[in-house]
Design an enzyme around this catalytic site. Structure first.
Site, PDB file in Angstrom:
ATOM      1  N   PHE A 106      77.217  26.021   3.238  1.00  0.00           N
ATOM      2  CA  PHE A 106      77.920  27.091   2.525  1.00  0.00           C
ATOM      3  C   PHE A 106      79.280  26.622   2.032  1.00  0.00           C
ATOM      4  O   PHE A 106      79.700  26.955   0.920  1.00  0.00           O
ATOM      5  CB  PHE A 106      78.079  28.319   3.435  1.00  0.00           C
ATOM      6  CG  PHE A 106      78.968  29.391   2.868  1.00  0.00           C
ATOM      7  CD1 PHE A 106      78.516  30.218   1.848  1.00  0.00           C
ATOM      8  CD2 PHE A 106      80.261  29.572   3.355  1.00  0.00           C
ATOM      9  CE1 PHE A 106      79.336  31.207   1.313  1.00  0.00           C
ATOM     10  CE2 PHE A 106      81.087  30.559   2.828  1.00  0.00           C
ATOM     11  CZ  PHE A 106      80.620  31.376   1.809  1.00  0.00           C
ATOM     12  N   GLU A 107      79.975  25.839   2.850  1.00  0.00           N
ATOM     13  CA  GLU A 107      81.307  25.361   2.490  1.00  0.00           C
ATOM     14  C   GLU A 107      81.272  24.086   1.651  1.00  0.00           C
ATOM     15  O   GLU A 107      82.284  23.426   1.466  1.00  0.00           O
ATOM     16  CB  GLU A 107      82.165  25.185   3.746  1.00  0.00           C
ATOM     17  CG  GLU A 107      82.497  26.515   4.389  1.00  0.00           C
ATOM     18  CD  GLU A 107      83.436  26.419   5.571  1.00  0.00           C
ATOM     19  OE1 GLU A 107      83.731  25.292   6.037  1.00  0.00           O
ATOM     20  OE2 GLU A 107      83.884  27.482   6.029  1.00  0.00           O
ATOM     21  N   GLY A 114      76.855  43.977  10.269  1.00  0.00           N
ATOM     22  CA  GLY A 114      77.909  44.210  11.251  1.00  0.00           C
ATOM     23  C   GLY A 114      78.040  43.154  12.328  1.00  0.00           C
ATOM     24  O   GLY A 114      78.909  43.264  13.202  1.00  0.00           O
ATOM     25  N   GLY A 155      79.054  39.986  12.051  1.00  0.00           N
ATOM     26  CA  GLY A 155      80.314  39.254  11.925  1.00  0.00           C
ATOM     27  C   GLY A 155      81.481  40.026  12.513  1.00  0.00           C
ATOM     28  O   GLY A 155      82.290  39.480  13.264  1.00  0.00           O
ATOM     29  N   ASN A 183      86.807  31.718  -0.168  1.00  0.00           N
ATOM     30  CA  ASN A 183      85.979  32.697   0.529  1.00  0.00           C
ATOM     31  C   ASN A 183      86.709  34.037   0.562  1.00  0.00           C
ATOM     32  O   ASN A 183      87.212  34.487   1.588  1.00  0.00           O
ATOM     33  CB  ASN A 183      85.631  32.215   1.932  1.00  0.00           C
ATOM     34  CG  ASN A 183      84.560  33.072   2.588  1.00  0.00           C
ATOM     35  OD1 ASN A 183      84.220  34.152   2.110  1.00  0.00           O
ATOM     36  ND2 ASN A 183      84.039  32.580   3.695  1.00  0.00           N
ATOM     37  N   TYR A 190      89.516  39.788   6.831  1.00  0.00           N
ATOM     38  CA  TYR A 190      90.559  39.514   7.816  1.00  0.00           C
ATOM     39  C   TYR A 190      91.812  40.340   7.530  1.00  0.00           C
ATOM     40  O   TYR A 190      92.405  40.920   8.442  1.00  0.00           O
ATOM     41  CB  TYR A 190      90.893  38.022   7.862  1.00  0.00           C
ATOM     42  CG  TYR A 190      89.758  37.161   8.347  1.00  0.00           C
ATOM     43  CD1 TYR A 190      88.991  37.528   9.446  1.00  0.00           C
ATOM     44  CD2 TYR A 190      89.454  35.966   7.716  1.00  0.00           C
ATOM     45  CE1 TYR A 190      87.949  36.726   9.901  1.00  0.00           C
ATOM     46  CE2 TYR A 190      88.419  35.157   8.164  1.00  0.00           C
ATOM     47  CZ  TYR A 190      87.674  35.552   9.251  1.00  0.00           C
ATOM     48  OH  TYR A 190      86.646  34.767   9.708  1.00  0.00           O
TER      49      TYR A 190
END
Length: 158
Positions: free
Chosen positions: A26-27, A95, A97, A124, A131
């Protein structure tokens, strides 16, 4: 919620490794993972474990992890570093995460840590927005600095 969050066990490390690999893809760093399942088993479950991990489990499958460890801040004292928070792509938006994130923050609070810190890749935006929505401070003026194993060797040889 049709999943549970619990502390990870040694038997979960293959699934943890698979999620770490999924995150690397993904990264856009698919070849960056150098650790092995054996490393996770040894380093997470030895006499002096190097990390703890919460897992989200659904129907006997690990669908997410939050891997963290203790560190010390010269400004704040005992802190936790949240190394990775990963939910498999197929199970995002249920939910898991947030539940994993909450488990780490609750663990920090209940064990009298002074801070939880982590990095997030700048593109991201979903993670950054999440956050921020929880009250976390996003530090725009700090950069991550690292030296890898090859860099260490070159530096020491000089």
């Amino acid at each position: 919620m049709d999943f549970i969050v619990r502390l990870g066990e040694k038997k979960d490390m293959q699934s943890v490794f698979d999620l770490i690999t999924e995150l690397a893809v993904f990264e856009k760093e698919p070849d960056a993972v150098e650790i092995t399942v054996e490393d996770l088993e040894r380093d997470g479950f030895s006499k002096n474990p190097k990390f703890k991990v919460f897992v989200a489990e659904q129907a006997n499958n690990i669908i997410g992890i939050a891997l963290f460890y203790e560190r010390f801040s010269t400004w704040k004292g005992r802190t936790i570093h949240l190394e990775d928070l990963i939910v498999t792509k197929e199970k995002q938006k249920i939910g898991a995460g947030k539940a994993l994130y909450t488990a780490v923050l609750k663990y920090a609070h209940e064990n009298n840590y002074n801070r939880v810190a982590w990095e997030v890749i700048d593109w991201n935006t979903n993670a950054i927005d999440f956050y921020k929505s929880t009250g976390a401070n996003y530090l725009n003026d700090w950069s991550v600095v690292q030296m890898d194993k090859e860099g260490l060797a070159k530096f020491i040889e000089k």
